[in-house]
Design a protein around this motif. Structure first.
Motif, PDB file in Angstrom:
ATOM      1  N   GLY A   1      22.563  44.663  39.289  1.00 13.85           N
ATOM      2  CA  GLY A   1      23.027  43.298  39.518  1.00 13.85           C
ATOM      3  C   GLY A   1      22.021  42.238  39.136  1.00 13.85           C
ATOM      4  N   ASP A   2      20.793  42.651  38.828  1.00 17.21           N
ATOM      5  CA  ASP A   2      19.743  41.708  38.447  1.00 17.21           C
ATOM      6  C   ASP A   2      19.399  41.818  36.960  1.00 17.21           C
ATOM      7  N   LEU A   3      20.196  42.599  36.219  1.00 16.50           N
ATOM      8  CA  LEU A   3      19.999  42.719  34.777  1.00 16.50           C
ATOM      9  C   LEU A   3      20.675  41.559  34.062  1.00 16.50           C
ATOM     10  N   GLY A   4      20.095  41.093  32.977  1.00 13.43           N
ATOM     11  CA  GLY A   4      20.809  40.170  32.108  1.00 13.43           C
ATOM     12  C   GLY A   4      21.927  40.923  31.400  1.00 13.43           C
ATOM     13  N   GLY A   5      22.872  40.181  30.848  1.00 14.12           N
ATOM     14  CA  GLY A   5      24.002  40.805  30.179  1.00 14.12           C
ATOM     15  C   GLY A   5      23.650  41.806  29.096  1.00 14.12           C
ATOM     16  N   PRO A   6      22.641  41.526  28.240  1.00 12.21           N
ATOM     17  CA  PRO A   6      22.345  42.460  27.146  1.00 12.21           C
ATOM     18  C   PRO A   6      21.650  43.747  27.573  1.00 12.21           C
ATOM     19  N   ALA A   7      20.981  43.756  28.723  1.00  6.79           N
ATOM     20  CA  ALA A   7      20.133  44.892  29.088  1.00  6.79           C
ATOM     21  C   ALA A   7      20.942  46.007  29.735  1.00  6.79           C
TER      22      ALA A   7
ATOM     23  N   ILE B   1      33.968  48.850  21.647  1.00  6.70           N
ATOM     24  CA  ILE B   1      35.371  49.019  22.043  1.00  6.70           C
ATOM     25  C   ILE B   1      35.729  50.497  22.111  1.00  6.70           C
ATOM     26  N   LYS B   2      35.109  51.318  21.274  1.00  6.74           N
ATOM     27  CA  LYS B   2      35.387  52.757  21.311  1.00  6.74           C
ATOM     28  C   LYS B   2      34.955  53.354  22.649  1.00  6.74           C
ATOM     29  N   LEU B   3      33.831  52.869  23.201  1.00  2.00           N
ATOM     30  CA  LEU B   3      33.372  53.340  24.505  1.00  2.00           C
ATOM     31  C   LEU B   3      34.376  52.957  25.587  1.00  2.00           C
ATOM     32  N   VAL B   4      34.925  51.749  25.508  1.00  2.00           N
ATOM     33  CA  VAL B   4      35.908  51.310  26.498  1.00  2.00           C
ATOM     34  C   VAL B   4      37.158  52.184  26.419  1.00  2.00           C
ATOM     35  N   ARG B   5      37.598  52.503  25.196  1.00  2.00           N
ATOM     36  CA  ARG B   5      38.787  53.360  25.039  1.00  2.00           C
ATOM     37  C   ARG B   5      38.526  54.769  25.563  1.00  2.00           C
ATOM     38  N   ASP B   6      37.365  55.326  25.210  1.00  2.00           N
ATOM     39  CA  ASP B   6      37.090  56.728  25.516  1.00  2.00           C
ATOM     40  C   ASP B   6      36.623  56.956  26.945  1.00  2.00           C
ATOM     41  N   GLU B   7      35.859  55.987  27.508  1.00  2.00           N
ATOM     42  CA  GLU B   7      35.297  56.166  28.847  1.00  2.00           C
ATOM     43  C   GLU B   7      35.486  54.912  29.699  1.00  2.00           C
ATOM     44  N   PRO B   8      36.730  54.517  29.942  1.00  2.00           N
ATOM     45  CA  PRO B   8      36.956  53.275  30.707  1.00  2.00           C
ATOM     46  C   PRO B   8      36.382  53.328  32.121  1.00  2.00           C
ATOM     47  N   ASP B   9      36.393  54.499  32.742  1.00  2.00           N
ATOM     48  CA  ASP B   9      35.866  54.599  34.111  1.00  2.00           C
ATOM     49  C   ASP B   9      34.363  54.358  34.141  1.00  2.00           C
ATOM     50  N   ARG B  10      33.669  54.797  33.103  1.00  2.00           N
ATOM     51  CA  ARG B  10      32.220  54.557  33.030  1.00  2.00           C
ATOM     52  C   ARG B  10      31.934  53.065  32.917  1.00  2.00           C
ATOM     53  N   VAL B  11      32.733  52.374  32.124  1.00  2.00           N
ATOM     54  CA  VAL B  11      32.527  50.932  31.952  1.00  2.00           C
ATOM     55  C   VAL B  11      32.883  50.200  33.242  1.00  2.00           C
ATOM     56  N   ARG B  12      33.949  50.641  33.914  1.00  2.00           N
ATOM     57  CA  ARG B  12      34.309  50.031  35.200  1.00  2.00           C
ATOM     58  C   ARG B  12      33.174  50.218  36.213  1.00  2.00           C
ATOM     59  N   ALA B  13      32.611  51.417  36.254  1.00  2.00           N
ATOM     60  CA  ALA B  13      31.511  51.684  37.194  1.00  2.00           C
ATOM     61  C   ALA B  13      30.306  50.806  36.892  1.00  2.00           C
ATOM     62  N   SER B  14      30.032  50.584  35.612  1.00  2.00           N
ATOM     63  CA  SER B  14      28.920  49.719  35.225  1.00  2.00           C
ATOM     64  C   SER B  14      29.172  48.289  35.685  1.00  2.00           C
ATOM     65  N   GLN B  15      30.379  47.797  35.467  1.00  2.00           N
ATOM     66  CA  GLN B  15      30.712  46.443  35.903  1.00  2.00           C
ATOM     67  C   GLN B  15      30.560  46.302  37.415  1.00  2.00           C
ATOM     68  N   THR B  16      31.024  47.317  38.144  1.00  2.00           N
ATOM     69  CA  THR B  16      30.924  47.277  39.603  1.00  2.00           C
ATOM     70  C   THR B  16      29.469  47.267  40.049  1.00  2.00           C
ATOM     71  N   ALA B  17      28.641  48.116  39.420  1.00  2.00           N
ATOM     72  CA  ALA B  17      27.216  48.168  39.766  1.00  2.00           C
ATOM     73  C   ALA B  17      26.528  46.837  39.504  1.00  2.00           C
ATOM     74  N   ARG B  18      26.967  46.130  38.481  1.00  2.00           N
ATOM     75  CA  ARG B  18      26.397  44.825  38.150  1.00  2.00           C
ATOM     76  C   ARG B  18      26.883  43.723  39.095  1.00  2.00           C
ATOM     77  N   GLY B  19      27.887  44.044  39.913  1.00  2.00           N
ATOM     78  CA  GLY B  19      28.486  43.022  40.760  1.00  2.00           C
ATOM     79  C   GLY B  19      29.437  42.136  39.997  1.00  2.00           C
ATOM     80  N   GLU B  20      29.956  42.646  38.892  1.00  2.00           N
ATOM     81  CA  GLU B  20      30.881  41.899  38.046  1.00  2.00           C
ATOM     82  C   GLU B  20      32.281  42.511  38.114  1.00  2.00           C
ATOM     83  N   ASP B  21      33.247  41.839  37.522  1.00  2.00           N
ATOM     84  CA  ASP B  21      34.646  42.213  37.652  1.00  2.00           C
ATOM     85  C   ASP B  21      34.982  43.452  36.818  1.00  2.00           C
ATOM     86  N   PRO B  22      35.326  44.581  37.464  1.00  2.00           N
ATOM     87  CA  PRO B  22      35.727  45.760  36.691  1.00  2.00           C
ATOM     88  C   PRO B  22      37.092  45.591  36.041  1.00  2.00           C
TER      89      PRO B  22
END
Length: 441
Positions: free
Chosen positions: A341-347, A4-25
């Motif tokens: 987009g082909d990674l499992g959730g944990p990886a 959660i600290k990563l989400v607070r401190d770097e939300p844009d990085r987490v959004r970019a990761s979600q987008t790269a995975r093809g998931e909802d940012p």
């Protein structure tokens, strides 16, 4: 789950990761809103609880003053009695309010935890974007044989396996249904030799050998990340609320759940041999011939607990150990950097090693290694003493495969001869006791 600290401190990085995975940012904004709600609820709860403690002390003081005045027959005893009852009533009201706020805070915390579980691990910089076909080839090793130049058409692994008396799909289907099989004779011995070679390599490199449970509780399955996007792949025993594991990674991830482990001397490494079970939901019509895609198989799996800052270097070590095993079976292979987009959730990153399959004219995955950073360990509450002396912190986990039943496909097809025999790779011979597998007469 992600920090959660990563989400607070770097939300844009987490959004970019979600987008790269093809998931909802948009889950990032939902997480931040839920986090703010939880923190606000906790603040209100703690403030009112502090007030409750003050009022509770005043109740004790008021009752004491009343009892003393009553015993002395003081004129203000009645007044003191009313004050004591009023304080007690106020304390009761505050108690109910505190309970309500505590429940609100707990609910807000549960909502936040649910949202955090919806987000995949934040990918490591450099992971290719896109889906299944957007991988990047990092390395190609070996040259595919030219069977035409050798004067014969190669047989696929099932035809070879049947001639060798090594694979029996017909009886496997009779007993277990589609995608079940028997390994018989030299087939069974070949798998045992391969997996024993994998165990020997791992233990020589300092891994602790393990035979793990193949049934796991729901909390361990969820903690390891196998009940999120791929829950339909898992067999469940409803009567016992247990799950058949598709990899010993689950049991190894749960081994140190709710523990503080010592990594001061370096990573804790385990290697496990286990049966694995997968429903192969959604694979109707894919790889129906032979043992490439089956419901049950055996696997030797590496698993490492290490410090977060050491995880990427440990990932490279895992990949190198896989290279060593592939060299021992002497097959052409390539290493790919799997797309987000082909990674499992944990990886956060995954390297696949794919062997050349002659009769398919393409590379097929034999093994992979994943860096799960702190994703699994945070869910399973596996920590270490912070080297900086500030309490505890979440560790990182990684996994990698050293051998599975599917490896027999690559061995049989790449080492076949014109007469239907199969030459055993030199490194396997001490474990198998044979130099050549010959067809049954």
């Amino acid at each position: 789950m992600i920090d959660i600290k990563l989400v607070r401190d770097e939300p844009d990085r987490v959004r970019a990761s979600q987008t790269a995975r093809g998931e909802d940012p948009g889950v990032v904004d939902a997480i931040l809103a839920a986090d703010e709600k939880r923190r606000s609820s906790l603040s209100e709860f703690e403030s009112l609880r502090a007030e409750q403690k003050v009022v509770s002390r005043s109740v004790g003081a008021a009752m004491g003053a009343f009892q003393k005045a009553k015993k002395a027959g003081a004129a203000d005893a009645d007044h003191l009695e009313k004050a004591a009852h009023h304080a007690r009533a106020q304390a009761g009201e505050l108690s109910e309010q505190v309970k309500s706020l505590e429940a609100d805070a707990a609910q807000a915390g549960a909502e936040l935890a649910t949202l955090l579980r919806r987000a995949g691990n934040v990918i490591i910089d450099g992971v290719p974007g896109g889906g299944e076909d957007d991988f990047v080839v990092l390395e190609t090793v070996g040259q595919a044989r030219d069977f035409a130049a050798e004067g014969f058409e190669p047989l696929d692994h099932l035809a070879l396996g049947e001639r060798l008396g090594a694979i029996d799909m017909e009886r496997g289907a009779k007993v277990g249904g589609a995608r079940f099989y028997y390994l018989t004779g030299v087939g069974a011995l070949l798998e045992l030799a391969l997996l024993n070679m994998a165990m020997a390599q791992a233990t020589a490199n300092g891994f602790t050998p393990m035979i793990t449970p193949t049934l796991a509780r729901s909390d361990i399955m969820h903690g390891a990340g196998f009940m999120d996007a791929h829950a339909e792949e898992v067999y469940r025993l409803e009567a016992d609320d247990l799950y058949l594991t598709g990899t010993s990674e689950v049991a190894l991830a749960g081994y140190h759940a709710d523990e503080i482990i010592d990594l001061s001397a370096g990573p804790e490494r385990y290697v496990a041999w286990s049966a694995c079970y997968r429903r192969e939901a959604g694979s109707h019509g894919k790889d129906t011939r032979g043992i490439i895609r089956v419901h049950q198989f055996h696997k030797v799996e590496m698993f490492s607990y290490c410090r977060p800052e050491d995880a990427e270097a440990e990932h490279e070590r895992m990949l190198d150990w896989e290279r060593q095993m592939l060299a021992k079976i002497e097959v052409p292979y390539r290493i790919i950097d799997t797309a987000a987009g082909d990674l499992g959730g944990p990886a956060a990153r995954k390297f696949d090693c794919e062997a050349w399959v002659p009769t398919q004219g393409r590379y097929r995955e034999l093994t992979s290694t994943s860096n799960c950073t702190t994703y699994q360990a945070r869910r399973l509450n596996t920590r270490e003493r912070d080297p900086n002396g500030s309490g505890t912190r979440t560790v990182a986990t990684l996994n990698g495969t050293l051998g599975t039943t599917r490896w027999l496909v690559a061995i049989l097809e790449n080492h076949q001869q014109a007469d239907g025999s199969v030459v055993v790779p030199a490194a396997l011979r001490p474990f198998l006791g044979l130099d050549v597998l010959t067809p049954l007469t």
